[in-house]
Design a protein around this motif. Structure first.
Motif, PDB file in Angstrom:
ATOM      1  N   MET A 133     -16.506  10.316 -68.252  1.00 30.11           N
ATOM      2  CA  MET A 133     -15.286  10.605 -68.103  1.00 30.11           C
ATOM      3  C   MET A 133     -15.040  12.175 -67.857  1.00 30.11           C
ATOM      4  O   MET A 133     -14.439  12.468 -66.904  1.00 30.11           O
ATOM      5  CB  MET A 133     -14.419   9.898 -69.049  1.00 30.11           C
ATOM      6  CG  MET A 133     -14.177   8.263 -69.145  1.00 30.11           C
ATOM      7  SD  MET A 133     -13.272   7.617 -70.433  1.00 30.11           S
ATOM      8  CE  MET A 133     -14.205   7.912 -71.884  1.00 30.11           C
ATOM      9  N   GLN A 134     -15.508  12.866 -68.620  1.00 26.24           N
ATOM     10  CA  GLN A 134     -15.450  14.395 -68.661  1.00 26.24           C
ATOM     11  C   GLN A 134     -15.987  14.812 -67.303  1.00 26.24           C
ATOM     12  O   GLN A 134     -15.414  15.839 -66.564  1.00 26.24           O
ATOM     13  CB  GLN A 134     -16.130  14.921 -69.984  1.00 26.24           C
ATOM     14  CG  GLN A 134     -15.274  14.749 -71.066  1.00 26.24           C
ATOM     15  CD  GLN A 134     -16.137  15.127 -72.524  1.00 26.24           C
ATOM     16  OE1 GLN A 134     -17.237  15.707 -72.356  1.00 26.24           O
ATOM     17  NE2 GLN A 134     -15.346  15.354 -73.288  1.00 26.24           N
ATOM     18  N   GLY A 141     -15.677  13.221 -64.499  1.00 24.28           N
ATOM     19  CA  GLY A 141     -14.988  12.611 -63.487  1.00 24.28           C
ATOM     20  C   GLY A 141     -15.375  11.498 -62.714  1.00 24.28           C
ATOM     21  O   GLY A 141     -14.809  10.989 -61.919  1.00 24.28           O
ATOM     22  N   CYS A 142     -16.385  10.996 -63.517  1.00 23.57           N
ATOM     23  CA  CYS A 142     -17.354   9.803 -62.931  1.00 23.57           C
ATOM     24  C   CYS A 142     -16.254   8.400 -63.090  1.00 23.57           C
ATOM     25  O   CYS A 142     -16.511   7.531 -62.582  1.00 23.57           O
ATOM     26  CB  CYS A 142     -18.710   9.466 -63.281  1.00 23.57           C
ATOM     27  SG  CYS A 142     -19.520  10.992 -62.869  1.00 23.57           S
ATOM     28  N   LEU A 143     -15.715   8.397 -64.241  1.00 22.17           N
ATOM     29  CA  LEU A 143     -14.914   7.148 -64.664  1.00 22.17           C
ATOM     30  C   LEU A 143     -13.630   7.824 -65.294  1.00 22.17           C
ATOM     31  O   LEU A 143     -13.417   8.893 -65.653  1.00 22.17           O
ATOM     32  CB  LEU A 143     -15.831   6.628 -65.850  1.00 22.17           C
ATOM     33  CG  LEU A 143     -17.113   6.182 -65.687  1.00 22.17           C
ATOM     34  CD1 LEU A 143     -17.594   5.710 -67.014  1.00 22.17           C
ATOM     35  CD2 LEU A 143     -17.172   5.148 -64.700  1.00 22.17           C
ATOM     36  N   GLU A 144     -12.616   6.911 -65.163  1.00 15.36           N
ATOM     37  CA  GLU A 144     -11.325   7.145 -65.683  1.00 15.36           C
ATOM     38  C   GLU A 144     -11.158   6.342 -66.948  1.00 15.36           C
ATOM     39  O   GLU A 144     -10.351   6.844 -67.920  1.00 15.36           O
ATOM     40  CB  GLU A 144     -10.153   6.725 -64.582  1.00 15.36           C
ATOM     41  CG  GLU A 144     -10.213   7.629 -63.203  1.00 15.36           C
ATOM     42  CD  GLU A 144      -9.200   6.964 -62.264  1.00 15.36           C
ATOM     43  OE1 GLU A 144      -7.952   6.217 -62.806  1.00 15.36           O
ATOM     44  OE2 GLU A 144      -9.052   7.414 -61.129  1.00 15.36           O
ATOM     45  N   LYS A 145     -11.562   5.295 -67.015  1.00 19.44           N
ATOM     46  CA  LYS A 145     -11.345   4.430 -68.072  1.00 19.44           C
ATOM     47  C   LYS A 145     -12.541   3.650 -68.485  1.00 19.44           C
ATOM     48  O   LYS A 145     -13.235   3.121 -67.684  1.00 19.44           O
ATOM     49  CB  LYS A 145     -10.212   3.448 -67.993  1.00 19.44           C
ATOM     50  CG  LYS A 145      -9.803   2.697 -69.193  1.00 19.44           C
ATOM     51  CD  LYS A 145      -8.780   1.734 -68.942  1.00 19.44           C
ATOM     52  CE  LYS A 145      -8.498   0.642 -69.964  1.00 19.44           C
ATOM     53  NZ  LYS A 145      -7.274   0.033 -69.754  1.00 19.44           N
TER      54      LYS A 145
END
Length: 61
Positions: free
Chosen positions: A31-32, A34-38
């Protein structure tokens, strides 16, 4: 590409705390970056179904 832990097919067992914590850390890093939002980390529970249970009907109700 990230690899995520999965239960082996045909076998369900409790995930060890250190493995779960590592999975959480991997998700936070993704997430950090930017690969995943949730991310939703979950466990499974196998329960017997009653006779006559209709999966499609259960989802459509």
């Amino acid at each position: 590409m990230q690899t995520w832990p999965q239960h082996p097919i045909g076998s369900v067992s409790a995930i060890q705390r250190d493995v779960f914590e590592q999975t959480v850390a991997t998700a936070v890093n993704a997430m950090q970056a930017g690969c995943l939002e949730k991310v939703v980390l979950s466990r499974t529970k196998t329960l017997p179904l009653f006779e006559g249970f209709d999966l499609l009907q259960a989802f459509c109700s």
